[in-house]
Write a protein that holds these residues in place. Structure first.
Motif, PDB file in Angstrom:
ATOM      1  N   ASN A   9       0.848  -1.152   0.245  1.00  0.00           N
ATOM      2  CA  ASN A   9       0.055   0.021  -0.105  1.00  0.00           C
ATOM      3  C   ASN A   9       1.008   1.143  -0.067  1.00  0.00           C
ATOM      4  OD1 ASN A   9      -2.648  -0.969  -0.111  1.00  0.00           O
ATOM      5  ND2 ASN A   9      -2.753  -1.487   2.038  1.00  0.00           N
ATOM      6  N   ALA A  10       2.092   1.182   0.735  1.00  0.00           N
ATOM      7  CA  ALA A  10       2.724   2.283   0.752  1.00  0.00           C
ATOM      8  C   ALA A  10       3.644   2.552  -0.588  1.00  0.00           C
ATOM      9  CB  ALA A  10       4.136   2.022   1.754  1.00  0.00           C
ATOM     10  N   ALA A  11       3.749   1.499  -1.392  1.00  0.00           N
ATOM     11  CA  ALA A  11       4.252   1.503  -2.602  1.00  0.00           C
ATOM     12  C   ALA A  11       3.370   2.174  -3.766  1.00  0.00           C
ATOM     13  CB  ALA A  11       4.703   0.071  -3.120  1.00  0.00           C
ATOM     14  N   VAL A  12       1.843   1.726  -3.681  1.00  0.00           N
ATOM     15  CA  VAL A  12       1.133   2.460  -4.695  1.00  0.00           C
ATOM     16  C   VAL A  12       0.746   4.016  -4.289  1.00  0.00           C
ATOM     17  CG1 VAL A  12       0.294   0.126  -5.289  1.00  0.00           C
ATOM     18  CG2 VAL A  12      -0.704   1.323  -3.350  1.00  0.00           C
ATOM     19  N   LYS A  13       1.084   4.172  -2.827  1.00  0.00           N
ATOM     20  CA  LYS A  13       0.735   5.725  -2.458  1.00  0.00           C
ATOM     21  C   LYS A  13       1.937   6.553  -3.121  1.00  0.00           C
ATOM     22  CE  LYS A  13      -1.425   5.283   2.038  1.00  0.00           C
ATOM     23  NZ  LYS A  13      -1.293   5.348   3.334  1.00  0.00           N
ATOM     24  N   ILE A  14       2.963   6.014  -3.346  1.00  0.00           N
ATOM     25  CA  ILE A  14       4.186   6.661  -4.067  1.00  0.00           C
ATOM     26  C   ILE A  14       3.971   6.909  -5.539  1.00  0.00           C
ATOM     27  CG2 ILE A  14       6.665   6.741  -4.563  1.00  0.00           C
ATOM     28  CD1 ILE A  14       7.034   5.400  -1.901  1.00  0.00           C
ATOM     29  N   ASP A  15       3.671   5.585  -6.184  1.00  0.00           N
ATOM     30  CA  ASP A  15       3.156   5.496  -7.770  1.00  0.00           C
ATOM     31  C   ASP A  15       1.952   4.585  -7.806  1.00  0.00           C
ATOM     32  OD1 ASP A  15       3.070   4.934 -10.293  1.00  0.00           O
ATOM     33  OD2 ASP A  15       5.072   3.920 -10.497  1.00  0.00           O
ATOM     34  N   SER A  16       0.979   5.487  -7.910  1.00  0.00           N
ATOM     35  CA  SER A  16      -0.694   4.756  -8.126  1.00  0.00           C
ATOM     36  C   SER A  16      -0.762   4.098  -9.257  1.00  0.00           C
ATOM     37  CB  SER A  16      -1.530   5.941  -7.941  1.00  0.00           C
ATOM     38  OG  SER A  16      -1.380   6.756  -9.073  1.00  0.00           O
ATOM     39  N   LYS A  17       0.169   3.949 -10.018  1.00  0.00           N
ATOM     40  CA  LYS A  17       0.190   3.291 -11.297  1.00  0.00           C
ATOM     41  C   LYS A  17       1.275   1.984 -11.455  1.00  0.00           C
ATOM     42  CE  LYS A  17      -2.231   6.512 -14.399  1.00  0.00           C
ATOM     43  NZ  LYS A  17      -2.163   7.164 -15.754  1.00  0.00           N
ATOM     44  N   PHE A  18       1.445   1.644 -10.384  1.00  0.00           N
ATOM     45  CA  PHE A  18       2.568   0.612 -10.190  1.00  0.00           C
ATOM     46  C   PHE A  18       1.853  -0.710 -10.108  1.00  0.00           C
ATOM     47  CE2 PHE A  18       6.369  -1.161  -7.213  1.00  0.00           C
ATOM     48  CZ  PHE A  18       7.029  -1.660  -8.393  1.00  0.00           C
ATOM     49  N   ILE A  19       1.854  -1.433 -11.361  1.00  0.00           N
ATOM     50  CA  ILE A  19       1.024  -2.732 -11.865  1.00  0.00           C
ATOM     51  C   ILE A  19       1.621  -3.793 -10.936  1.00  0.00           C
ATOM     52  CG2 ILE A  19       0.517  -4.085 -13.486  1.00  0.00           C
ATOM     53  CD1 ILE A  19       0.435  -1.899 -15.442  1.00  0.00           C
ATOM     54  N   ALA A  20       2.966  -3.525 -10.663  1.00  0.00           N
ATOM     55  CA  ALA A  20       3.774  -4.885 -10.136  1.00  0.00           C
ATOM     56  C   ALA A  20       3.222  -4.969  -8.718  1.00  0.00           C
ATOM     57  CB  ALA A  20       5.258  -4.887 -10.273  1.00  0.00           C
ATOM     58  N   ALA A  21       3.065  -3.814  -8.085  1.00  0.00           N
ATOM     59  CA  ALA A  21       2.581  -3.904  -6.547  1.00  0.00           C
ATOM     60  C   ALA A  21       1.211  -4.348  -6.660  1.00  0.00           C
ATOM     61  CB  ALA A  21       2.802  -2.472  -6.216  1.00  0.00           C
ATOM     62  N   TYR A  22       0.364  -3.876  -7.289  1.00  0.00           N
ATOM     63  CA  TYR A  22      -1.102  -4.390  -7.331  1.00  0.00           C
ATOM     64  C   TYR A  22      -1.158  -6.076  -7.593  1.00  0.00           C
ATOM     65  CZ  TYR A  22      -2.803   0.594  -7.196  1.00  0.00           C
ATOM     66  OH  TYR A  22      -3.365   1.408  -6.968  1.00  0.00           O
ATOM     67  N   ASN A  23      -0.409  -6.423  -8.637  1.00  0.00           N
ATOM     68  CA  ASN A  23      -0.322  -7.958  -8.858  1.00  0.00           C
ATOM     69  C   ASN A  23       0.124  -8.522  -7.694  1.00  0.00           C
ATOM     70  OD1 ASN A  23      -1.323  -7.922 -11.382  1.00  0.00           O
ATOM     71  ND2 ASN A  23       0.797  -7.664 -12.541  1.00  0.00           N
ATOM     72  N   GLN A  24       1.310  -8.094  -6.847  1.00  0.00           N
ATOM     73  CA  GLN A  24       1.693  -8.852  -5.725  1.00  0.00           C
ATOM     74  C   GLN A  24       0.737  -8.785  -4.754  1.00  0.00           C
ATOM     75  OE1 GLN A  24       4.731  -9.902  -6.433  1.00  0.00           O
ATOM     76  NE2 GLN A  24       4.719 -11.111  -4.685  1.00  0.00           N
ATOM     77  N   MET A  25      -0.010  -7.519  -4.672  1.00  0.00           N
ATOM     78  CA  MET A  25      -1.112  -7.640  -3.787  1.00  0.00           C
ATOM     79  C   MET A  25      -2.078  -8.839  -4.019  1.00  0.00           C
ATOM     80  SD  MET A  25      -2.527  -3.906  -2.870  1.00  0.00           S
ATOM     81  CE  MET A  25      -1.565  -2.523  -2.519  1.00  0.00           C
ATOM     82  N   GLY A  26      -2.332  -9.035  -5.193  1.00  0.00           N
ATOM     83  CA  GLY A  26      -3.256  -9.948  -5.402  1.00  0.00           C
ATOM     84  C   GLY A  26      -2.730 -11.328  -5.191  1.00  0.00           C
ATOM     85  N   GLN A  27      -1.457 -11.592  -5.182  1.00  0.00           N
ATOM     86  CA  GLN A  27      -0.978 -13.036  -4.810  1.00  0.00           C
ATOM     87  C   GLN A  27      -0.984 -13.109  -3.322  1.00  0.00           C
ATOM     88  OE1 GLN A  27       2.789 -13.628  -6.924  1.00  0.00           O
ATOM     89  NE2 GLN A  27       2.413 -12.565  -8.533  1.00  0.00           N
ATOM     90  N   VAL A  28      -0.683 -11.962  -2.730  1.00  0.00           N
ATOM     91  CA  VAL A  28      -0.316 -12.219  -1.250  1.00  0.00           C
ATOM     92  C   VAL A  28      -2.014 -12.361  -0.644  1.00  0.00           C
ATOM     93  CG1 VAL A  28      -0.069 -10.591   1.063  1.00  0.00           C
ATOM     94  CG2 VAL A  28       1.429 -10.479  -1.066  1.00  0.00           C
ATOM     95  N   PHE A  29      -2.862 -11.595  -1.030  1.00  0.00           N
ATOM     96  CA  PHE A  29      -4.408 -11.888  -0.750  1.00  0.00           C
ATOM     97  C   PHE A  29      -4.662 -13.483  -1.179  1.00  0.00           C
ATOM     98  CE2 PHE A  29      -5.433  -7.175  -0.839  1.00  0.00           C
ATOM     99  CZ  PHE A  29      -5.377  -7.143   0.534  1.00  0.00           C
TER     100      PHE A  29
END
Length: 243
Positions: free
Chosen positions: A62-82
């Motif tokens: 969440n901290a990563a996407v606050k810095i870069d709201s279009k950081f796709i790799a972070a959202y994909n990683q969130m999907g995997q973690v969840f």
């Protein structure tokens, strides 16, 4: 009295140790959150995920996407973690956010398809895997996933079509031949089911795959019973001229 005193000291020691560990963990997390580089945060989150600290991993992402709201790799990683944390609805939302940024992201499509499959939304899983196949055509694994989801969704004709696409690329894909036995059984196409049994047995022997041979043998017994055949009658159907 002395025993009670010792127990009391032991309880206090355990509580203090627990508090100390919590403080250390919180300090470590705050340290990991200090970076302003989303890629560093992503790496830190992956390490937390690796050790099963899913809540901390999500906080870092969440901290990563606050810095870069279009950081796709972070959202994909969130999907995997969840997904690993058995929070499938949250996993779906994370992958959807990634797709909203880039609809052509292969990992997002595959991740969302996998999550839908796990919550038995096979129709939606197929939709995502078909999109993935457009992004990466002629991929054996993607075609296999599509076929499997169609099978789960009780669409044997479509399952057959995509298993055949797999075999066009990789003719010796033994699991596809094994799965096609069930597909042809369901379609009551016994001749093709028998053919797939024999191909599976042959490939199993060539690859020294005892599991595949065992499955094919069980399917053979089922076919013999279903078609009311003798062993001799079955053998006739596996040899030219085919009946």
């Amino acid at each position: 009295m002395k025993i009670n005193t010792k127990i009391g000291f032991l309880i206090i020691f355990i509580l203090l140790a627990g508090c100390s560990n919590n403080v250390e963990n919180q300090d470590e997390l705050e340290s990991l959150l200090q970076s302003n580089d989303p890629n560093v945060l992503l790496t830190n989150a992956k390490e937390k995920q690796r050790i099963g600290a899913y809540e901390e991993a999500i906080e870092i992402l969440n901290a990563a996407v606050k810095i870069d709201s279009k950081f796709i790799a972070a959202y994909n990683q969130m999907g995997q973690v969840f997904f690993e944390a058995d929070k499938k609805n949250e996993s779906v939302e994370a992958f959807k956010k990634a797709i909203a940024i880039d609809s052509e992201n292969l990992n997002s499509r595959l991740g969302l398809g996998k999550t839908y499959s796990m919550i038995t939304r096979n129709d939606l899983a197929v939709e995502q895997y078909l999109k993935a196949a457009e992004i990466k055509p002629n991929d054996v694994e993607i075609y296999f996933k599509i076929a499997l989801e169609y099978w789960y969704h009780q669409n044997s004709e479509k399952a057959k079509d995509y298993y055949k696409k797999v075999l066009t690329i990789y003719p010796d894909h033994i699991q596809t031949h094994l799965n096609l036995i069930s597909v042809y059984e369901n379609l009551e196409d016994w001749k093709k089911a028998i053919r797939e049994i024999e191909i599976s047995r042959k490939l199993g022997k060539e690859k020294n795959d005892s599991t595949a041979i065992s499955i094919a043998e069980r399917k053979k017994k089922f076919i013999i019973g279903r078609m009311n055949l003798t062993e001799e009658g079955y053998q006739r159907k596996t040899q030219p001229p085919f009946e």
